[in-house]
Scaffold this active site. Structure first.
Site, short mmCIF file in Angstrom:
data_model
loop_
_atom_site.label_atom_id
_atom_site.label_comp_id
_atom_site.label_asym_id
_atom_site.label_seq_id
_atom_site.Cartn_x
_atom_site.Cartn_y
_atom_site.Cartn_z
N GLY A 261 0.84 -1.18 0.00
CA GLY A 261 0.00 0.00 0.00
C GLY A 261 0.88 1.24 0.00
CE1 TYR A 262 3.34 2.82 -4.02
CE2 TYR A 262 1.34 1.51 -4.19
CZ TYR A 262 2.64 1.76 -4.56
OH TYR A 262 3.26 0.94 -5.47
#
Length: 155
Positions: free
Chosen positions: A28-29
């Protein structure tokens, strides 16, 4: 800390028999801005934090910094990430002096298969396997940060 890589679509799953390793990846970011992406990744049972800068005009070269972090920290940070966690299986395939990383995406990106190769020089030659298709190095829609916001299924 500079990363030089090229990215290709893959037109068949024939490469799987050539794979020396398969790794489950969730990522994820924390920040998906192209100028400074901050990625949290769990690869098998290890956690990583990665910071990448914006790519050059060809998309081939950009700054990259990565550090292994504690698995529990990675799991906690993954919960803080922007919406759109990426799930994929990465296969490692050795061809000549290089190793291709081929990602078979799951979830919202199911059906997408992308191969990457890291090079020591942007003009370095390498053996192209028969399962490689169109080069998409400079096409940002194939970047994982983009896929987390606009998944393959929505194209």
């Amino acid at each position: 800390m500079e990363e030089i890589e090229r990215k290709f679509l893959v037109h068949s799953l024939d490469f799987i028999v050539e794979a020396s390793q398969a790794q489950k990846i969730a990522q994820g970011y924390l920040n998906s801005a192209p100028e400074r992406t901050v990625r949290i990744r769990i690869k098998d049972n290890k956690g990583f934090i990665t910071i990448k800068g914006k790519g050059d005009e060809t998309g081939t070269t950009r700054f990259e910094w990565e550090k292994e972090i504690d698995l529990q920290e990675a799991e906690a940070l993954l919960q803080l990430c922007e919406a759109g966690v990426i799930d994929k299986t990465r296969y490692l395939i050795k061809k000549g002096n290089h190793t291709f990383e081929v990602d078979v995406f799951d979830g919202e990106n199911k059906g997408l298969v992308v191969a990457e190769i890291e090079l020591s020089d942007a003009n370095e030659t390498f053996e192209k396997p028969i399962w490689l298709a169109k080069e998409v190095t400079s096409d940002e829609k194939y970047y994982n940060a983009y896929l987390s916001k606009k998944p393959f299924k929505s194209w």
